[in-house]
Motif scaffolding. Structure first.
Motif, PDB file in Angstrom:
ATOM      1  N   GLU A   7     -10.340  25.195  36.788  1.00 35.15           N
ATOM      2  CA  GLU A   7      -9.972  25.799  35.501  1.00 35.15           C
ATOM      3  C   GLU A   7      -8.590  25.303  35.094  1.00 35.15           C
ATOM      4  OE1 GLU A   7     -11.522  30.106  35.144  1.00 35.15           O
ATOM      5  OE2 GLU A   7     -11.202  29.782  37.285  1.00 35.15           O
ATOM      6  N   ILE A   8      -8.525  24.672  33.940  1.00 35.44           N
ATOM      7  CA  ILE A   8      -7.290  24.054  33.450  1.00 35.44           C
ATOM      8  C   ILE A   8      -6.885  24.738  32.151  1.00 35.44           C
ATOM      9  CG2 ILE A   8      -6.193  21.901  32.721  1.00 35.44           C
ATOM     10  CD1 ILE A   8      -8.293  20.402  34.347  1.00 35.44           C
ATOM     11  N   ALA A   9      -5.616  25.046  32.033  1.00 31.41           N
ATOM     12  CA  ALA A   9      -5.077  25.651  30.806  1.00 31.41           C
ATOM     13  C   ALA A   9      -4.077  24.706  30.183  1.00 31.41           C
ATOM     14  CB  ALA A   9      -4.422  26.992  31.118  1.00 31.41           C
ATOM     15  N   ILE A  10      -4.227  24.458  28.892  1.00 36.54           N
ATOM     16  CA  ILE A  10      -3.235  23.711  28.121  1.00 36.54           C
ATOM     17  C   ILE A  10      -2.613  24.685  27.132  1.00 36.54           C
ATOM     18  CG2 ILE A  10      -2.822  21.838  26.485  1.00 36.54           C
ATOM     19  CD1 ILE A  10      -5.146  20.337  27.678  1.00 36.54           C
ATOM     20  N   ILE A  11      -1.302  24.854  27.216  1.00 32.83           N
ATOM     21  CA  ILE A  11      -0.594  25.778  26.333  1.00 32.83           C
ATOM     22  C   ILE A  11       0.030  24.954  25.219  1.00 32.83           C
ATOM     23  CG2 ILE A  11       1.205  27.535  26.163  1.00 32.83           C
ATOM     24  CD1 ILE A  11       0.797  28.095  29.127  1.00 32.83           C
ATOM     25  N   GLY A  12      -0.575  25.020  24.038  1.00 38.39           N
ATOM     26  CA  GLY A  12      -0.138  24.235  22.894  1.00 38.39           C
ATOM     27  C   GLY A  12      -1.261  23.341  22.399  1.00 38.39           C
ATOM     28  N   ARG A  13      -1.499  23.356  21.092  1.00 40.43           N
ATOM     29  CA  ARG A  13      -2.554  22.520  20.517  1.00 40.43           C
ATOM     30  C   ARG A  13      -1.994  21.548  19.485  1.00 40.43           C
ATOM     31  NH1 ARG A  13      -5.918  27.311  20.583  1.00 40.43           N
ATOM     32  NH2 ARG A  13      -5.429  27.672  18.386  1.00 40.43           N
ATOM     33  N   GLY A  14      -0.723  21.157  19.656  1.00 37.16           N
ATOM     34  CA  GLY A  14      -0.172  20.097  18.836  1.00 37.16           C
ATOM     35  C   GLY A  14      -0.630  18.757  19.366  1.00 37.16           C
ATOM     36  N   PHE A  15       0.054  17.685  18.976  1.00 30.57           N
ATOM     37  CA  PHE A  15      -0.389  16.358  19.402  1.00 30.57           C
ATOM     38  C   PHE A  15      -0.376  16.232  20.918  1.00 30.57           C
ATOM     39  CE2 PHE A  15       0.566  11.988  20.674  1.00 30.57           C
ATOM     40  CZ  PHE A  15      -0.598  11.372  20.228  1.00 30.57           C
ATOM     41  N   SER A  16       0.670  16.739  21.589  1.00 33.60           N
ATOM     42  CA  SER A  16       0.743  16.627  23.049  1.00 33.60           C
ATOM     43  C   SER A  16      -0.430  17.336  23.712  1.00 33.60           C
ATOM     44  CB  SER A  16       2.066  17.213  23.563  1.00 33.60           C
ATOM     45  OG  SER A  16       3.166  16.478  23.080  1.00 33.60           O
ATOM     46  N   GLY A  17      -0.789  18.534  23.214  1.00 40.54           N
ATOM     47  CA  GLY A  17      -1.906  19.276  23.801  1.00 40.54           C
ATOM     48  C   GLY A  17      -3.234  18.598  23.563  1.00 40.54           C
ATOM     49  N   ILE A  18      -3.474  18.127  22.332  1.00 44.48           N
ATOM     50  CA  ILE A  18      -4.724  17.426  22.035  1.00 44.48           C
ATOM     51  C   ILE A  18      -4.825  16.159  22.869  1.00 44.48           C
ATOM     52  CG2 ILE A  18      -6.038  16.248  20.233  1.00 44.48           C
ATOM     53  CD1 ILE A  18      -4.661  18.082  18.212  1.00 44.48           C
ATOM     54  N   MET A  19      -3.712  15.430  22.964  1.00 44.87           N
ATOM     55  CA  MET A  19      -3.708  14.174  23.717  1.00 44.87           C
ATOM     56  C   MET A  19      -3.975  14.440  25.199  1.00 44.87           C
ATOM     57  SD  MET A  19      -3.462  10.984  23.208  1.00 44.87           S
ATOM     58  CE  MET A  19      -4.483  10.499  24.599  1.00 44.87           C
ATOM     59  N   MET A  20      -3.442  15.524  25.730  1.00 47.30           N
ATOM     60  CA  MET A  20      -3.690  15.863  27.130  1.00 47.30           C
ATOM     61  C   MET A  20      -5.154  16.181  27.347  1.00 47.30           C
ATOM     62  SD  MET A  20      -2.044  16.054  30.010  1.00 47.30           S
ATOM     63  CE  MET A  20      -3.133  15.976  31.428  1.00 47.30           C
ATOM     64  N   ALA A  21      -5.759  16.880  26.402  1.00 46.55           N
ATOM     65  CA  ALA A  21      -7.189  17.200  26.516  1.00 46.55           C
ATOM     66  C   ALA A  21      -8.027  15.929  26.496  1.00 46.55           C
ATOM     67  CB  ALA A  21      -7.605  18.135  25.384  1.00 46.55           C
ATOM     68  N   ILE A  22      -7.700  14.992  25.606  1.00 44.27           N
ATOM     69  CA  ILE A  22      -8.430  13.719  25.553  1.00 44.27           C
ATOM     70  C   ILE A  22      -8.300  12.984  26.878  1.00 44.27           C
ATOM     71  CG2 ILE A  22      -8.464  11.432  24.478  1.00 44.27           C
ATOM     72  CD1 ILE A  22      -7.577  12.765  21.864  1.00 44.27           C
ATOM     73  N   ALA A  23      -7.079  12.916  27.412  1.00 42.78           N
ATOM     74  CA  ALA A  23      -6.854  12.201  28.669  1.00 42.78           C
ATOM     75  C   ALA A  23      -7.621  12.835  29.821  1.00 42.78           C
ATOM     76  CB  ALA A  23      -5.354  12.168  28.987  1.00 42.78           C
ATOM     77  N   LEU A  24      -7.667  14.162  29.869  1.00 44.27           N
ATOM     78  CA  LEU A  24      -8.413  14.838  30.935  1.00 44.27           C
ATOM     79  C   LEU A  24      -9.904  14.552  30.819  1.00 44.27           C
ATOM     80  CD1 LEU A  24      -6.625  18.312  30.997  1.00 44.27           C
ATOM     81  CD2 LEU A  24      -6.696  16.659  32.881  1.00 44.27           C
ATOM     82  N   MET A  25     -10.434  14.631  29.608  1.00 45.01           N
ATOM     83  CA  MET A  25     -11.868  14.413  29.439  1.00 45.01           C
ATOM     84  C   MET A  25     -12.266  12.976  29.764  1.00 45.01           C
ATOM     85  SD  MET A  25     -12.920  16.790  26.141  1.00 45.01           S
ATOM     86  CE  MET A  25     -11.541  16.442  25.059  1.00 45.01           C
ATOM     87  N   LYS A  26     -11.336  12.042  29.586  1.00 43.26           N
ATOM     88  CA  LYS A  26     -11.635  10.648  29.896  1.00 43.26           C
ATOM     89  C   LYS A  26     -11.357  10.285  31.348  1.00 43.26           C
ATOM     90  CE  LYS A  26     -11.201   8.422  25.396  1.00 43.26           C
ATOM     91  NZ  LYS A  26     -10.595   7.284  24.671  1.00 43.26           N
ATOM     92  N   SER A  27     -10.460  10.996  31.991  1.00 43.32           N
ATOM     93  CA  SER A  27     -10.013  10.608  33.331  1.00 43.32           C
ATOM     94  C   SER A  27     -10.683  11.381  34.459  1.00 43.32           C
ATOM     95  CB  SER A  27      -8.487  10.792  33.439  1.00 43.32           C
ATOM     96  OG  SER A  27      -7.810  10.034  32.470  1.00 43.32           O
ATOM     97  N   MET A  28     -11.042  12.638  34.219  1.00 48.12           N
ATOM     98  CA  MET A  28     -11.625  13.468  35.274  1.00 48.12           C
ATOM     99  C   MET A  28     -13.141  13.317  35.283  1.00 48.12           C
ATOM    100  SD  MET A  28      -9.458  17.008  35.509  1.00 48.12           S
ATOM    101  CE  MET A  28     -10.420  17.499  36.944  1.00 48.12           C
TER     102      MET A  28
END
Length: 467
Positions: free
Chosen positions: A21-42
């Motif tokens: 279970e992963i939590a990202i706090i913030g949905r600005g560019f950094s948060g969206i970019m982190m979500a993209i990277a996780l979905m592509k890398s994990m």
């Protein structure tokens, strides 16, 4: 349909409780970019929850209020969100028939041009949606409740404290960015008499606080919306963004070892810029080359030198790294030449019904600057006094950087606490600006998010459930 409607959470699958279970706090560019990277890398399935009190995915400070006419200050070539694919944004634009029809002169490619913020926002959101659509094995949930605290449990997991409730997760990514001031300053109630009051300008007058890219964007928003009054840009330092070259300036910087000491480094950089100008490359080429060495240079400075840089040189450096497209810069210069807009150095004080109190540079007392609008366009520092960050500091999970600009982090975004790296806790983007120069820029954020995602994907930071 809202943005969140497009990215609706997928239903949970049987056995999903074993997923990290992963939590990202913030949905600005950094948060969206982190979500993209996780979905592509994990490769393994996981649960993802994205927290932000704002009801939509905003794109953060750079994109949240973007109008279609606002132009980004980075070229297309520097804005790919795909690791190892620097032309991804260019390819996306080339596949956009409407954009190609509107900008035919750039065909066959758009790498060197500047595009509206809204176009880049569409690209980021589409890549997010595509990454999510490819991962039927993960679940994504959005929460609009603010996170008020973060604690680490004995088993290594985290508790995220909300109003009257809490959630638990294995990994937390802080992606709150700077935190943006409200555009219109609230009127302060103050019964103290003014030290000196005089009418400085016509009442049909707007004051914009700041001198960065955001203040230029807001200036042209006002003009494009029909505002014909006078505009004053009020800044402490008075350094406005410089201009990009018409053609892309390839990075160029001396290969000689850099000197030690802040004064010597500044002299070395000025000489490099002068040499680039003499070669016809422009100082922009030298600054682009300097960015490649900025991190090692920053780490070589003492704490005192870092403070000196932040106090005396930061505004100059920012005005040369955050540049304006040539056409936008020319429009700004025309505003000054016509006298419609003026730049003044001074410290903004309290807001009063008639305008704003200002202490001008070199003056000891405040004056009233009359205005019918006062708009704050400054980038505020990360809100380290917020309950969330105070809980991190109190629990020893995080510490501030040497200058108190943000959270101390490693290059991969690992949060550094009282005892070193805090396992499974990351801070992405501008939160780490005091540790990592230029980490507020798109290319650096993209690189950092993929580095953090790869670190998580290796399992080295995810040895919780198995234990």
């Amino acid at each position: 349909m809202t943005v969140l409607g497009l990215f609706a959470a997928k239903p949970a699958t049987p056995g999903s409780t074993s997923k990290p279970e992963i939590a990202i706090i913030g949905r600005g560019f950094s948060g969206i970019m982190m979500a993209i990277a996780l979905m592509k890398s994990m490769r393994m399935p996981f649960h993802l929850t994205m927290y932000d009190p704002h009801p939509a995915i905003s794109g953060g400070q750079a994109l949240s209020s973007a109008q279609r006419c606002e132009i980004l200050n980075s070229r297309v070539r520097d804005l790919s969100v795909a690791a190892g694919q620097p032309d991804d944004f260019n390819d996306w634009l080339c596949a956009n028939d409407e954009f190609r029809a509107a900008v035919p002169a750039a065909i066959p490619g758009f790498r060197q041009i500047f595009v509206p913020k809204g176009i880049f926002s569409d690209y980021v959101h589409q890549r997010f949606s595509e990454a999510l659509a490819r991962r039927s094995d993960i679940t994504v949930k959005f929460s609009h409740e603010p996170i008020l605290g973060l604690r680490k449990l004995a088993n290594g997991r985290f508790t995220l404290v909300r109003v009257g409730a809490s959630d638990t997760c294995d990994i937390v990514v802080l992606a709150t960015g700077f935190g943006v001031r409200p555009c219109d300053i609230e009127v302060a109630q103050d019964d103290k008499p003014l030290v000196r009051t005089r009418r400085l300008v016509d009442p049909r007058h707007a004051v914009l606080l700041g001198s960065g890219v955001r203040v230029v964007d807001r200036l042209f928003q006002l003009r494009d919306n029909g505002y014909a009054g006078k505009i004053t840009l009020l800044s402490r330092r008075g350094f406005l963004p410089q201009t990009h070259t018409l053609l892309a300036a390839a990075p160029s910087f001396p290969v000689d070892p850099m000197p030690s000491g802040l004064r010597q480094i500044v002299r070395f950089v000025r000489q490099a810029c002068a040499e680039a100008e003499a070669r016809g490359q422009g100082w922009q080429a030298a600054m682009n080359g300097l960015r490649r060495r900025a991190r090692s240079l920053w780490q070589s400075l003492s704490a005192q030198e870092k403070r000196q840089f932040n106090r005396h040189l930061r505004a100059i450096y920012d005005s040369h790294r955050n540049r304006l497209p040539a056409a936008v810069h020319a429009r700004l210069q025309q505003e000054f030449a016509d006298g419609r807009t003026v730049l003044r150095r001074g410290w903004a004080g309290r807001r009063v019904p008639e305008g704003i109190m200002v202490r001008w540079a070199g003056e000891e007392i405040e004056e009233l600057l009359r205005a019918d609008q006062v708009i704050d366009c400054r980038c505020s520092a990360p809100e380290l006094g917020a309950p969330l960050f105070q809980s991190l500091f109190a629990g020893g999970l995080a510490r501030t950087d040497e200058l108190g600009l943000g959270i101390a982090v490693s290059p991969m975004g690992e949060v550094l606490g009282a005892g070193g790296r805090t396992q499974n806790l990351f801070a992405i983007g501008p939160l780490g600006l005091g540790s990592l120069p230029d980490i507020d820029l798109v290319p650096e954020i993209v690189t950092q998010t993929y580095a953090a995602a790869r670190l998580i994907a290796t399992g080295k930071r995810l040895a919780l459930k198995a234990g």
